[in-house]
Motif scaffolding. Structure first.
Motif, PDB file in Angstrom:
ATOM      1  N   VAL A   1       0.731  -1.115  -0.216  1.00 39.27           N
ATOM      2  CA  VAL A   1      -0.074  -0.170  -0.126  1.00 39.27           C
ATOM      3  C   VAL A   1       0.992   1.208   0.055  1.00 39.27           C
ATOM      4  N   THR A   2       1.920   1.156   0.956  1.00 43.24           N
ATOM      5  CA  THR A   2       2.870   2.376   0.747  1.00 43.24           C
ATOM      6  C   THR A   2       3.635   2.658  -0.510  1.00 43.24           C
ATOM      7  N   CYS A   3       3.804   1.438  -1.335  1.00 43.52           N
ATOM      8  CA  CYS A   3       4.608   1.604  -2.733  1.00 43.52           C
ATOM      9  C   CYS A   3       3.325   2.111  -3.618  1.00 43.52           C
ATOM     10  N   MET A   4       2.225   1.768  -3.444  1.00 43.13           N
ATOM     11  CA  MET A   4       1.157   2.359  -4.212  1.00 43.13           C
ATOM     12  C   MET A   4       0.968   3.855  -3.778  1.00 43.13           C
ATOM     13  N   ARG A   5       0.742   4.197  -2.490  1.00 45.19           N
ATOM     14  CA  ARG A   5       0.622   5.583  -2.419  1.00 45.19           C
ATOM     15  C   ARG A   5       1.925   6.512  -2.668  1.00 45.19           C
ATOM     16  N   GLU A   6       2.969   6.019  -2.327  1.00 44.59           N
ATOM     17  CA  GLU A   6       4.296   6.755  -2.494  1.00 44.59           C
ATOM     18  C   GLU A   6       4.232   6.969  -4.129  1.00 44.59           C
ATOM     19  N   GLY A   7       4.034   5.793  -4.837  1.00 48.12           N
ATOM     20  CA  GLY A   7       4.164   5.961  -6.298  1.00 48.12           C
ATOM     21  C   GLY A   7       3.298   6.722  -6.969  1.00 48.12           C
ATOM     22  N   ALA A   8       2.136   6.552  -6.426  1.00 48.47           N
ATOM     23  CA  ALA A   8       1.098   7.643  -6.879  1.00 48.47           C
ATOM     24  C   ALA A   8       1.599   9.131  -6.873  1.00 48.47           C
ATOM     25  N   ARG A   9       1.958   9.180  -5.680  1.00 48.98           N
ATOM     26  CA  ARG A   9       2.340  10.782  -5.243  1.00 48.98           C
ATOM     27  C   ARG A   9       3.558  11.112  -6.309  1.00 48.98           C
ATOM     28  N   LEU A  10       4.477  10.390  -6.590  1.00 49.17           N
ATOM     29  CA  LEU A  10       5.656  10.713  -7.239  1.00 49.17           C
ATOM     30  C   LEU A  10       5.255  10.845  -8.899  1.00 49.17           C
ATOM     31  N   PHE A  11       4.405   9.981  -9.239  1.00 46.05           N
ATOM     32  CA  PHE A  11       3.995   9.594 -10.481  1.00 46.05           C
ATOM     33  C   PHE A  11       3.180  10.961 -11.073  1.00 46.05           C
ATOM     34  N   GLY A  12       2.335  11.468  -9.819  1.00 47.86           N
ATOM     35  CA  GLY A  12       1.332  12.261 -10.328  1.00 47.86           C
ATOM     36  C   GLY A  12       0.168  11.694 -10.998  1.00 47.86           C
TER      37      GLY A  12
ATOM     38  N   TRP B   1      -2.275  12.200 -30.674  1.00 49.73           N
ATOM     39  CA  TRP B   1      -1.501  11.212 -29.615  1.00 49.73           C
ATOM     40  C   TRP B   1      -2.553  11.182 -28.400  1.00 49.73           C
ATOM     41  N   LEU B   2      -3.120   9.974 -28.084  1.00 49.55           N
ATOM     42  CA  LEU B   2      -4.119   9.881 -27.140  1.00 49.55           C
ATOM     43  C   LEU B   2      -3.054   9.436 -25.875  1.00 49.55           C
ATOM     44  N   ILE B   3      -3.486  10.140 -24.631  1.00 43.87           N
ATOM     45  CA  ILE B   3      -2.476   9.888 -23.715  1.00 43.87           C
ATOM     46  C   ILE B   3      -3.116   9.398 -22.566  1.00 43.87           C
ATOM     47  N   GLY B   4      -2.628   8.185 -21.971  1.00 45.74           N
ATOM     48  CA  GLY B   4      -3.327   7.345 -20.784  1.00 45.74           C
ATOM     49  C   GLY B   4      -2.200   7.242 -19.658  1.00 45.74           C
ATOM     50  N   THR B   5      -2.833   6.733 -18.447  1.00 45.68           N
ATOM     51  CA  THR B   5      -2.010   6.304 -17.570  1.00 45.68           C
ATOM     52  C   THR B   5      -2.603   4.969 -17.034  1.00 45.68           C
ATOM     53  N   GLY B   6      -1.697   4.169 -16.355  1.00 47.12           N
ATOM     54  CA  GLY B   6      -2.147   2.854 -15.808  1.00 47.12           C
ATOM     55  C   GLY B   6      -0.948   2.441 -14.635  1.00 47.12           C
ATOM     56  N   MET B   7      -1.457   1.563 -13.865  1.00 47.37           N
ATOM     57  CA  MET B   7      -0.604   1.110 -12.681  1.00 47.37           C
ATOM     58  C   MET B   7      -1.028  -0.315 -12.669  1.00 47.37           C
TER      59      MET B   7
ATOM     60  N   ALA C   1       2.495   3.741 -15.339  1.00 52.59           N
ATOM     61  CA  ALA C   1       2.807   3.980 -16.805  1.00 52.59           C
ATOM     62  C   ALA C   1       2.144   4.933 -17.506  1.00 52.59           C
ATOM     63  N   GLU C   2       2.479   5.849 -18.001  1.00 52.63           N
ATOM     64  CA  GLU C   2       2.184   7.006 -19.220  1.00 52.63           C
ATOM     65  C   GLU C   2       2.473   6.584 -20.532  1.00 52.63           C
ATOM     66  N   VAL C   3       1.238   6.232 -21.365  1.00 54.56           N
ATOM     67  CA  VAL C   3       1.433   5.925 -22.639  1.00 54.56           C
ATOM     68  C   VAL C   3       0.845   7.238 -23.542  1.00 54.56           C
TER      69      VAL C   3
END
Ligand code: MOS
Length: 702
Positions: free
Chosen positions: A400-411, A427-433, A567-569
Motif C-alpha cells: 500500500v505504501t508503494c502504491m501511495r508513494e508511487g502515485a504521489r511521485l508519478f502524479g 496522440w491519445l494519452i493515458g495512465t495505468g498502474m 506508466a504513461e503512454v
C-alpha cells in the motif's frame, strides 16, 4: 541478528569491476586464454521430429584444418538424467528443430563453420506438433514445478462456489489474457571452453551458479563433481538462461573428449540462442473476478496454460502470484501444460509472476473500470496482511505504501478513469498502474564463505557467488567490509569458481540474500576470532569459514518483495504506435545494499517489462517448428529509443527475516507488473483493452 551498518552498505559505490569491464580486461567465458584451442561449430537438426538415418561427413573431413566431427557415431556415452535435453547424440531421435546432432571441431572457428555446412544428414521425418492453443485435448497438470518450486499447491476453492459468487456479484471480470514466448538475449551469448586433462574437466562458461552447473553436469558424464572445475568470474547477463547447463556446454565437453588434450571453444551465434538456451513459455490465462459493490473481491479464479516440451517437462508458475495478492475468501487456481515438439522453456526474469501478474493486474484494472473505483483504491480495499491461502503473515508487505508513494511521485491524481480523455493533437494519452510481487526462493542450496586475514590487515573473502552484471563483486564486498568493520579497501572478494566455497546460484532474486548471509556469518566469526587474539593478527594470518544458517522464518511467514508500477503512454490515433513516455516503479525490496547497482537492476527490469509489453514475441512456425524471427532484426528488444522517462524508487525499509542484511530481492520484482501497467495505460488512452502481449499497433487499429 542484524548487522551494524558502517559505511559501505547503502552507499552508491560504483561497481568495482567497472574499469576491468570497460577496458576489456574482465574475461568473459570465451575470452579466457588457453593453449592451442580448437573450435567447435554445432550441427543442428533441420526437422522437428523424427530420426537421423544417415550421416555424411566425408566432404567436411576433407577440409584442411578439420580435426574431428562429432556425431552419434563417435559420441562419448552420457548417463541419462533429469535434464533430458542434455542427452546429446546418444540416439538418432530428434525431439525439436535445432537440436544438436553433431559438431565440427577445427583449428579455427571459420574452418569449423564452413566444414559444418558440408555435413549432410538423412532423416526419417515424423509429423511434429508445435501448436500451442487452448483447445488441445492433451492438456495436463504438470508433475513438477521447477521454475516455481515454492507454493505450487493450487488454491482449492470449489468451482461451484466460485460460480455461485460470480453469478451473484455486482461486478465481475471474465477474460482471457495471453502472453508471447520471450527469448533471453543477454549481451554475452552462451560460450564454453572445455579442457580435459587426466579425467579432470575444466570449464569456462557463463554460469549463474558454478556449483549448480557442476552438480548438474557431473552425473551426465559419470564424474565425481570434484573432478570438474567451473570458472565463471564475469557473466554478460543471464536472465535465467544460465541457470541450468545448456546443450552447447555438453557438446563442447564431448568435443573436448574427442580431441583429447586440446581445449575446445564454442560460442553460440545469436540465432542458435533461440533453440538452445530456453525461453519464457507463452501463456494463455483465463481469469474470473467477482467483487461486491464496494469492490471487495469475493472470488478469484485463475486458470493458466503454458507450453512445455516433450523432451522434458517444464512448468512456470503463472498462478503463484495470484494466490498471494488479495483477501478474497474463495480462490481457485489451475495450471496446465501442453507438451509439444519444441525446445524446453526455462526460467526467465520473473518466472511465473511476470506473465501471471500481467493477467491478474489487467483483470484488476478491468474491475476498476467496471466498478468505477480508482485502481489504487481498489487494490487497497483488497489488501491482505496474511497469505490468503496458507494464512501465514507476510514477513513484511508494504504494497500500500508503494502504491501511495508511487502515485504521489508519478502524479497519478487527479485521474479520470474515462478512456480517451486526454490527447495532444493525434496522440491519445493515458495512465495505468499495476501492483507487483515476487517470491523468495528457498531451494537454492548451501552457502559458505571463507575469510582470511593477513597480518597487514588485508581480508580475502571467498565464495562461489556469481555476478551476472548485477553488481555482486561490489555488493558482497560492501557487506563483508561493514560486517568486518573495516574500509572496503581492505577487502578483496573472489567469486565465480568451484575452487571457492560452495554457493547457491544467482537466481530467484535471492543471490545476494543467500550469499550475503554466509558472508555475514564468516565475518562475524572472524571478528570474534580476532578479538580472541586481542585484535592482533598473528604473522601467519587467520582464517574462518561461515555458513548461511537455515532460515527459520520460511515455515512461519510468507516472504515476498512488493512494488507498484506506473506508466504513461501516448498512442497515435491513426497509426496505433505506442510510446511509453513515463515509467515509474516504487519498490519494497528491503534494505538496498547499493543504490547505484540496485537502480540499474530496477530500471533494467522495467525496461525488460516494457519490452515484454510492446515488442518481444518469438514467432514459432508450426510448419517447420522453429522460431522464425530468431535474430535481432526480427525479434525486437526495447532499446534506448523505445524508453522515455524511467524512474525507480524504493522504500527505506528492512526485513531481517530474509537475511541479516535486511535485504529482499530486487532483480525480478522490477519486471513484474510493468506490462500490466502499460496495457492498462493503453486502455486508458484508447478505450481498447489489449489482452494479448505484445501490444503491437495492429491490435490498436480497430
Ligand atoms: Mo532468474 S529467471 O531466477 O535467473
Amino acid at each position: 541478528m542484524s548487522i551494524v551498518i558502517q559505511r559501505a552498505i547503502g552507499a552508491p559505490i560504483s561497481r568495482l569491476d567497472g574499469p576491468a569491464k570497460v577496458t576489456g580486461t574482465a574475461k568473459y567465458a570465451f575470452e579466457h586464454q588457453v593453449n592451442r584451442p580448437a573450435y567447435l561449430y554445432p550441427l543442428q537438426a533441420t526437422i522437428a521430429t523424427g530420426r537421423v538415418t544417415g550421416i555424411h561427413t566425408d566432404a567436411a573431413l576433407a577440409e584442411a584444418g578439420v580435426l574431428a566431427i562429432l556425431t552419434s557415431a563417435n559420441a562419448p556415452k552420457l548417463i541419462p538424467g533429469w535434464l533430458a535435453e542434455l542427452l546429446l547424440l546418444q540416439s538418432a531421435e530428434i525431439s525439436y528443430r535445432g537440436q544438436f546432432i553433431g559438431g565440427v571441431i577445427a583449428e579455427t572457428p571459420e574452418i569449423a563453420r564452413h566444414a559444418a555446412s558440408l555435413v549432410r544428414f538423412d532423416y526419417e521425418e515424423l509429423a511434429h506438433d508445435t501448436k500451442f492453443h487452448a483447445d488441445r485435448d492433451d492438456l495436463h497438470e504438470p508433475h513438477v514445478f521447477i521454475g516455481a518450486i515454492e507454493d505450487h499447491d493450487q488454491a482449492q476453492a470449489a468451482q461451484s462456489d466460485i460460480d455461485a459468487a460470480f453469478a451473484s456479484a455486482p461486478f465481475t471480470v471474465n477474460a482471457t489474457y495471453t502472453t508471447a514466448s520471450n527469448y533471453h538475449n543477454p549481451m554475452e551469448p552462451h560460450a564454453t571452453i572445455a579442457i580435459w586433462t587426466n579425467d579432470e574437466l575444466t570449464l569456462y562458461c557463463g554460469s549463474q551458479g558454478v556449483f549448480m552447473t557442476r552438480a548438474m553436469l557431473a552425473p551426465l558424464f559419470g564424474l565425481d563433481p570434484q573432478r570438474i572445475r567451473i570458472i565463471s568470474p564475469y557473466v554478460g547477463g543471464a536472465f535465467g538462461a544460465k541457470t541450468f547447463p545448456t546443450p552447447d556446454m555438453v557438446l563442447t565437453v564431448m568435443a573436448a573428449q574427442l580431441v583429447a588434450g586440446r581445449a575446445v571453444k564454442m560460442a553460440l551465434t545469436r540465432q542458435q540462442m533461440f533453440s538452445q538456451v530456453g525461453y519464457r513459455t507463452p501463456t494463455i490465462q483465463h481469469i474470473r473476478l467477482a467483487a461486491g459493490a464496494d469492490g471487495r473481491l469475493t472470488a478469484i479464479e485463475h486458470e493458466a496454460l503454458e507450453q512445455s516440451a516433450k523432451v522434458r517437462e517444464w512448468a512456470e508458475n503463472s498462478t503463484r502470484a495470484t494466490r498471494k495478492m488479495y483477501a478474497a475468501s474463495l480462490q481457485r487456481t489451475v495450471q496446465q501444460i501442453a507438451s509439444l515438439d519444441v525446445p524446453v522453456p526455462t526460467f526467465m526474469r520473473g518466472p511465473g509472476e511476470a506473465p501471471g501478474m500481467f493477467a491478474l493486474e489487467s483483470a484488476m484494472d478491468e474491475l476498476a473500470v467496471a466498478s468505477g473505483i480508482d485502481p489504487i483504491e481498489l487494490h487497497i480495499r483488497n489488501e491482505t496482511d496474511v497469505d490468503p491461502v496458507s494464512g501465514h503473515p507476510f514477513s513484511s508487505r508494504h504494497l500500500v505504501t508503494c502504491m501511495r508513494e508511487g502515485a504521489r511521485l508519478f502524479g497519478w491524481y487527479p485521474r479520470d478513469q474515462t478512456p480517451r480523455i486526454r490527447r495532444e493533437q493525434q496522440w491519445l494519452i493515458g495512465t495505468g498502474m499495476s501492483a507487483a510481487i515476487f517470491h523468495m526462493p528457498r531451494f537454492l542450496g548451501e552457502n559458505s564463505t571463507t575469510i582470511r586475514v593477513n597480518s597487514d590487515g588485508h581480508y580475502s573473502v571467498h565464495i562461489a557467488a556469481a555476478d551476472l552484471g548485477t553488481g555482486t563483486w561490489t555488493t558482497l564486498a560492501q557487506i563483508a567490509a561493514d560486517t568486518l568493520e573495516v574500509p572496503m579497501e581492505q577487502v578483496e572478494l573472489q567469486i565465480g569458481d568451484t575452487d571457492l566455497p560452495e554457493a547457491s546460484p544467482g537466481g530467484g532474486s535471492a543471490g545476494l540474500s543467500h550469499w550475503g548471509a554466509a558472508v555475514v556469518d564468516a565475518a562475524n566469526k572472524m571478528r570474534a576470532l580476532l578479538s580472541a587474539y586481542g585484535g592482533i593478527v598473528p604473522a601467519e594470518g587467520l582464517e574462518v569459514t561461515g555458513k548461511r544458517p537455515a532460515n527459520p522464518y520460511y515455515e512461519q511467514f510468507a516472504l515476498y518483495s512488493f512494488g507498484a508500477q506506473f506508466a504513461e503512454v501516448r498512442v497515435h490515433e491513426l497509426t496505433g504506435e505506442v510510446r511509453v513516455s513515463r515509467l515509474l516503479g516504487m519498490f519494497d525490496a528491503g534494505r538496498i545494499i547499493n543504490p547505484k547497482t540496485a537502480r540499474s537492476q530496477f530500471i533494467g527490469g522495467m525496461t525488460m517489462g516494457l519490452s515484454m509489453a510492446l515488442h518481444e514475441h518469438g514467432v514459432l512456425d508450426p510448419q517447420f517448428g522453429h522460431v522464425v524471427n530468431h535474430d535481432f532484426a526480427g525479434y525486437h528488444i526495447a532499446t534506448n529509443a523505445d524508453v522515455g522517462s524511467i524512474e525507480a524508487h524504493w522504500l527505506d525499509e528492512e526485513d531481517l527475516r530474509f537475511n541479516p542484511m535486511g535485504a529482499k530481492g530486487i532483480g525480478e520484482i522490477c519486471i513484474v507488473g510493468t506490462a500490466a501497467a502499460i496495457a492498462n495505460a493503453v486502455y486508458h488512452a484508447t478505450g481498447i483493452r489489449v489482452r494479448d502481449l505484445p501490444i503491437t499497433l495492429d491490435k490498436l487499429l480497430q
